[in-house]
Design a protein around this motif. Structure first.
Motif, PDB file in Angstrom:
ATOM      1  N   ILE A 200      -0.601 -11.271   8.302  1.00 15.53           N
ATOM      2  CA  ILE A 200       0.312 -11.505   7.114  1.00 15.53           C
ATOM      3  C   ILE A 200      -0.596 -11.952   5.870  1.00 15.53           C
ATOM      4  N   THR A 201      -1.394 -12.697   6.198  1.00 15.28           N
ATOM      5  CA  THR A 201      -2.738 -13.135   5.125  1.00 15.28           C
ATOM      6  C   THR A 201      -3.141 -11.990   4.793  1.00 15.28           C
ATOM      7  N   THR A 202      -3.576 -10.932   5.365  1.00 18.11           N
ATOM      8  CA  THR A 202      -4.291  -9.952   4.953  1.00 18.11           C
ATOM      9  C   THR A 202      -3.391  -9.235   3.875  1.00 18.11           C
ATOM     10  N   VAL A 203      -2.087  -8.997   4.154  1.00 19.36           N
ATOM     11  CA  VAL A 203      -1.156  -8.369   3.291  1.00 19.36           C
ATOM     12  C   VAL A 203      -1.269  -9.237   1.826  1.00 19.36           C
ATOM     13  N   ILE A 204      -0.880 -10.418   2.213  1.00 16.86           N
ATOM     14  CA  ILE A 204      -0.343 -11.263   1.100  1.00 16.86           C
ATOM     15  C   ILE A 204      -1.916 -11.376   0.251  1.00 16.86           C
ATOM     16  N   GLY A 205      -2.958 -11.702   0.834  1.00 18.80           N
ATOM     17  CA  GLY A 205      -4.348 -11.800   0.378  1.00 18.80           C
ATOM     18  C   GLY A 205      -4.709 -10.699  -0.645  1.00 18.80           C
ATOM     19  N   THR A 206      -4.412  -9.494   0.020  1.00 20.49           N
ATOM     20  CA  THR A 206      -4.956  -8.172  -0.707  1.00 20.49           C
ATOM     21  C   THR A 206      -4.175  -8.093  -1.684  1.00 20.49           C
TER      22      THR A 206
ATOM     23  N   VAL B 123      -1.196  -8.035  17.823  1.00 22.25           N
ATOM     24  CA  VAL B 123      -2.365  -8.292  16.488  1.00 22.25           C
ATOM     25  C   VAL B 123      -2.085  -9.780  16.162  1.00 22.25           C
ATOM     26  N   ASP B 124      -2.963 -10.340  15.516  1.00 23.11           N
ATOM     27  CA  ASP B 124      -3.039 -11.741  15.226  1.00 23.11           C
ATOM     28  C   ASP B 124      -2.049 -11.940  14.118  1.00 23.11           C
ATOM     29  N   LEU B 125      -0.894 -12.334  14.192  1.00 26.62           N
ATOM     30  CA  LEU B 125       0.411 -12.349  13.379  1.00 26.62           C
ATOM     31  C   LEU B 125      -0.042 -12.996  12.196  1.00 26.62           C
ATOM     32  N   GLU B 126      -0.361 -14.338  12.278  1.00 27.88           N
ATOM     33  CA  GLU B 126      -0.638 -15.094  11.010  1.00 27.88           C
ATOM     34  C   GLU B 126      -1.810 -14.312  10.027  1.00 27.88           C
TER      35      GLU B 126
ATOM     36  N   GLU C  67       0.075   2.066  -1.837  1.00 26.21           N
ATOM     37  CA  GLU C  67      -0.424   3.096  -0.946  1.00 26.21           C
ATOM     38  C   GLU C  67      -1.329   2.239  -0.194  1.00 26.21           C
ATOM     39  N   HIS C  68      -2.176   1.849  -0.777  1.00 25.74           N
ATOM     40  CA  HIS C  68      -3.428   1.239   0.021  1.00 25.74           C
ATOM     41  C   HIS C  68      -3.064   0.013   0.927  1.00 25.74           C
ATOM     42  N   THR C  69      -2.335  -0.614   0.638  1.00 23.79           N
ATOM     43  CA  THR C  69      -1.652  -1.618   1.468  1.00 23.79           C
ATOM     44  C   THR C  69      -1.101  -1.054   2.730  1.00 23.79           C
ATOM     45  N   LYS C  70      -0.076  -0.088   2.426  1.00 28.23           N
ATOM     46  CA  LYS C  70       0.592   0.454   3.545  1.00 28.23           C
ATOM     47  C   LYS C  70      -0.423   1.331   4.486  1.00 28.23           C
TER      48      LYS C  70
END
Length: 205
Positions: A150-156, A144-147, A191-194
């Motif tokens: 991580i942005t997806t998790v933090i941004g959500t 996957v695209d690492l950066e 739960e959603h983010t996981k």
């Protein structure tokens, strides 16, 4: 607790409640029970004290993430789950300071301070990258695209909790809904983010 730690903890409390500009070095000295000269001795300026506050807070979660990297008993996806819980817990438990921090990052008033804060926060990404890389290496995660992952998790997490108003509008809640006091929302977001990360990271059979 050392005098330096006492000053930092007082600064966190006052910055969180009064903002950066609304808090003076004299306010912090009074709250911490020290004189202004001691703050100048340890930190040199209010900007440097704020940097130290950000580093103090960030080092806690960085330490937790680093422990996850070295934990041989957890699978890569279990480490990601725990990382997500830590990020959400930090947002819910320290909402005012999180809002202040992101306000400073969005302003042009103090470019040097903004640059320093960014550098401190970005150090917390390295352990997360390591967890994902390790998962890819052992064949549990797909490439996957690492950066951007991580942005997806933090941004959500960040966007939903940017403010009470934004959260109310997104979730269709009535005025007065307080996201940071809502345990159901905390669980829902976790739960959603996981699920999002499991779908994105885990190799498909």
């Amino acid at each position: 607790m050392t005098k330096k730690e006492t000053i930092i903890k007082s600064a966190i409390e006052l910055f969180s409640s009064k903002g950066f500009e609304g808090t003076s070095v004299r306010d912090i000295a009074s709250h911490a029970g020290v004189n202004v000269a001691m703050i100048n001795y340890y930190f040199g300026s209010k900007d440097k004290l704020f940097e130290s506050v950000v580093e103090y807070r960030s080092s806690i979660i960085r330490g937790i993430f680093s422990e996850l990297v070295n934990n041989k008993e957890l699978s890569p996806i279990e480490k990601i789950d725990l990382m997500i819980d830590q990020l959400i817990e930090r947002k819910f438990s320290d909402a005012k300071f999180s809002h202040l921090l992101h306000r400073e990052l969005s302003l042009e008033l103090r470019p040097q301070l903004r640059k320093a804060i960014s550098g401190i926060l970005l150090k917390n990404i390295d352990p997360v990258k390591t967890i994902i890389r390790d998962g890819i290496k052992v064949g549990v995660f797909q490439p996957v695209d690492l950066e951007l992952t991580i942005t997806t998790v933090i941004g959500t997490i960040h966007y939903l909790l940017t403010s009470d108003t934004i959260c109310q509008k997104i979730l269709g809640k009535k005025e007065g809904f307080s996201p940071f006091q809502n345990k159901q929302l905390k669980k829902r977001l976790s739960e959603h983010t996981k699920k999002l990360m499991r779908s994105h990271l885990l190799k498909k059979n």
